[in-house]
Design a protein around this motif. Structure first.
Motif, PDB file in Angstrom:
ATOM      1  N   VAL A  18       0.832  -1.204   0.000  1.00 24.69           N
ATOM      2  CA  VAL A  18       0.000   0.000   0.000  1.00 24.69           C
ATOM      3  C   VAL A  18       0.869   1.258   0.000  1.00 24.69           C
ATOM      4  CG1 VAL A  18      -1.671   1.324   1.354  1.00 24.69           C
ATOM      5  CG2 VAL A  18      -1.955  -1.142   1.087  1.00 24.69           C
ATOM      6  N   PHE A  19       1.889   1.288   0.857  1.00 29.04           N
ATOM      7  CA  PHE A  19       2.746   2.482   0.935  1.00 29.04           C
ATOM      8  C   PHE A  19       3.535   2.702  -0.342  1.00 29.04           C
ATOM      9  CE2 PHE A  19       2.702   2.118   5.766  1.00 29.04           C
ATOM     10  CZ  PHE A  19       1.711   3.088   5.880  1.00 29.04           C
ATOM     11  N   PHE A  20       4.046   1.628  -0.944  1.00 24.44           N
ATOM     12  CA  PHE A  20       4.778   1.799  -2.196  1.00 24.44           C
ATOM     13  C   PHE A  20       3.853   2.278  -3.311  1.00 24.44           C
ATOM     14  CE2 PHE A  20       8.293  -0.948  -0.575  1.00 24.44           C
ATOM     15  CZ  PHE A  20       9.321  -0.051  -0.826  1.00 24.44           C
ATOM     16  N   LYS A  21       2.625   1.815  -3.304  1.00 25.00           N
ATOM     17  CA  LYS A  21       1.686   2.251  -4.334  1.00 25.00           C
ATOM     18  C   LYS A  21       1.302   3.718  -4.137  1.00 25.00           C
ATOM     19  CE  LYS A  21      -0.562   1.441  -7.980  1.00 25.00           C
ATOM     20  NZ  LYS A  21       0.225   1.444  -9.191  1.00 25.00           N
ATOM     21  N   MET A  22       1.157   4.144  -2.888  1.00 26.63           N
ATOM     22  CA  MET A  22       0.746   5.515  -2.608  1.00 26.63           C
ATOM     23  C   MET A  22       1.888   6.513  -2.801  1.00 26.63           C
ATOM     24  SD  MET A  22      -1.719   4.881   0.713  1.00 26.63           S
ATOM     25  CE  MET A  22      -1.281   6.435   1.399  1.00 26.63           C
ATOM     26  N   PHE A  23       3.091   6.163  -2.359  1.00 28.81           N
ATOM     27  CA  PHE A  23       4.184   7.135  -2.307  1.00 28.81           C
ATOM     28  C   PHE A  23       5.289   6.892  -3.327  1.00 28.81           C
ATOM     29  CE2 PHE A  23       2.607   6.929   2.151  1.00 28.81           C
ATOM     30  CZ  PHE A  23       1.990   8.175   2.158  1.00 28.81           C
ATOM     31  N   SER A  24       5.101   5.975  -4.242  1.00 29.46           N
ATOM     32  CA  SER A  24       6.139   5.673  -5.209  1.00 29.46           C
ATOM     33  C   SER A  24       5.498   5.411  -6.566  1.00 29.46           C
ATOM     34  CB  SER A  24       6.928   4.441  -4.757  1.00 29.46           C
ATOM     35  OG  SER A  24       7.908   4.120  -5.699  1.00 29.46           O
ATOM     36  N   LEU A  32       4.613  -7.301  -6.944  1.00 26.85           N
ATOM     37  CA  LEU A  32       4.240  -8.711  -6.815  1.00 26.85           C
ATOM     38  C   LEU A  32       5.407  -9.632  -7.128  1.00 26.85           C
ATOM     39  CD1 LEU A  32       0.659  -8.726  -8.346  1.00 26.85           C
ATOM     40  CD2 LEU A  32       1.293  -9.075  -5.966  1.00 26.85           C
ATOM     41  N   PHE A  33       6.158  -9.315  -8.192  1.00 27.08           N
ATOM     42  CA  PHE A  33       7.327 -10.136  -8.508  1.00 27.08           C
ATOM     43  C   PHE A  33       8.367 -10.077  -7.394  1.00 27.08           C
ATOM     44  CE2 PHE A  33       6.125  -9.785 -13.130  1.00 27.08           C
ATOM     45  CZ  PHE A  33       5.825 -11.134 -13.254  1.00 27.08           C
ATOM     46  N   ALA A  34       8.587  -8.901  -6.828  1.00 23.66           N
ATOM     47  CA  ALA A  34       9.547  -8.770  -5.730  1.00 23.66           C
ATOM     48  C   ALA A  34       9.096  -9.582  -4.517  1.00 23.66           C
ATOM     49  CB  ALA A  34       9.713  -7.303  -5.351  1.00 23.66           C
ATOM     50  N   GLY A  35       7.799  -9.534  -4.223  1.00 26.13           N
ATOM     51  CA  GLY A  35       7.276 -10.313  -3.100  1.00 26.13           C
ATOM     52  C   GLY A  35       7.396 -11.810  -3.338  1.00 26.13           C
ATOM     53  N   LEU A  36       7.102 -12.259  -4.555  1.00 20.99           N
ATOM     54  CA  LEU A  36       7.207 -13.683  -4.871  1.00 20.99           C
ATOM     55  C   LEU A  36       8.653 -14.173  -4.841  1.00 20.99           C
ATOM     56  CD1 LEU A  36       4.581 -14.066  -7.712  1.00 20.99           C
ATOM     57  CD2 LEU A  36       4.447 -14.912  -5.369  1.00 20.99           C
ATOM     58  N   PHE A  37       9.572 -13.358  -5.357  1.00 18.42           N
ATOM     59  CA  PHE A  37      10.981 -13.748  -5.298  1.00 18.42           C
ATOM     60  C   PHE A  37      11.488 -13.786  -3.860  1.00 18.42           C
ATOM     61  CE2 PHE A  37      11.494 -12.173  -9.853  1.00 18.42           C
ATOM     62  CZ  PHE A  37      11.403 -13.469 -10.355  1.00 18.42           C
ATOM     63  N   GLY A  38      10.986 -12.892  -3.018  1.00 18.93           N
ATOM     64  CA  GLY A  38      11.339 -12.933  -1.602  1.00 18.93           C
ATOM     65  C   GLY A  38      10.831 -14.206  -0.941  1.00 18.93           C
ATOM     66  N   VAL A  64       6.275   2.815  -8.376  1.00 18.67           N
ATOM     67  CA  VAL A  64       6.529   1.410  -8.671  1.00 18.67           C
ATOM     68  C   VAL A  64       5.218   0.753  -9.107  1.00 18.67           C
ATOM     69  CG1 VAL A  64       7.327  -0.776  -7.710  1.00 18.67           C
ATOM     70  CG2 VAL A  64       8.396   1.350  -7.004  1.00 18.67           C
ATOM     71  N   LYS A  65       5.292  -0.024 -10.180  1.00 22.50           N
ATOM     72  CA  LYS A  65       4.095  -0.712 -10.672  1.00 22.50           C
ATOM     73  C   LYS A  65       3.743  -1.875  -9.737  1.00 22.50           C
ATOM     74  CE  LYS A  65       5.445  -1.841 -14.729  1.00 22.50           C
ATOM     75  NZ  LYS A  65       5.546  -2.277 -16.119  1.00 22.50           N
ATOM     76  N   ILE A  66       2.466  -2.225  -9.717  1.00 20.87           N
ATOM     77  CA  ILE A  66       1.997  -3.304  -8.846  1.00 20.87           C
ATOM     78  C   ILE A  66       2.584  -4.644  -9.279  1.00 20.87           C
ATOM     79  CG2 ILE A  66      -0.133  -3.853 -10.067  1.00 20.87           C
ATOM     80  CD1 ILE A  66      -0.058  -3.501  -6.348  1.00 20.87           C
ATOM     81  N   SER A  67       2.821  -4.837 -10.575  1.00 23.66           N
ATOM     82  CA  SER A  67       3.399  -6.096 -11.038  1.00 23.66           C
ATOM     83  C   SER A  67       4.841  -6.248 -10.544  1.00 23.66           C
ATOM     84  CB  SER A  67       3.339  -6.197 -12.561  1.00 23.66           C
ATOM     85  OG  SER A  67       4.069  -5.142 -13.151  1.00 23.66           O
ATOM     86  N   THR A  68       5.575  -5.143 -10.490  1.00 23.95           N
ATOM     87  CA  THR A  68       6.937  -5.179  -9.964  1.00 23.95           C
ATOM     88  C   THR A  68       6.919  -5.528  -8.479  1.00 23.95           C
ATOM     89  OG1 THR A  68       7.557  -3.479 -11.558  1.00 23.95           O
ATOM     90  CG2 THR A  68       9.064  -3.868  -9.737  1.00 23.95           C
TER      91      THR A  68
END
Length: 73
Positions: A19-25, A33-39, A27-31
């Motif tokens: 939520v914070f990255f979407k509001m204040f950055s 999601l990929f970062a979260g999945l790789f983590g 960064v695309k939501i797909s990026t």
């Protein structure tokens, strides 16, 4: 503590980061999601090995094994 509270404690910071990255950055939501999945891909094998090793140690005798590993299970 019930299971839902444990899940909320684990997932709430993850969702808040989205939520914070979407509001204040920009960064695309797909990026995100990929970062979260790789983590998760980095963490899941380690978690699986932890439970596997703990299960092997506990199948022996808890009284014969000393240390902190049997107490964590």
């Amino acid at each position: 503590m019930n299971v839902y509270m444990c899940l909320a404690l684990c997932c709430l910071p993850f969702v808040l980061c989205f939520v914070f990255f979407k509001m204040f950055s920009s960064v695309k939501i797909s990026t995100e999601l990929f970062a979260g999945l790789f983590g998760l891909l980095a963490v899941l094998p380690i978690t699986f090995l932890q439970f596997l090793i703990t299960g092997v140690v506990l199948k022996q005798s808890i009284s014969s094994v000393s240390g902190i590993l049997p107490r964590m299970a």
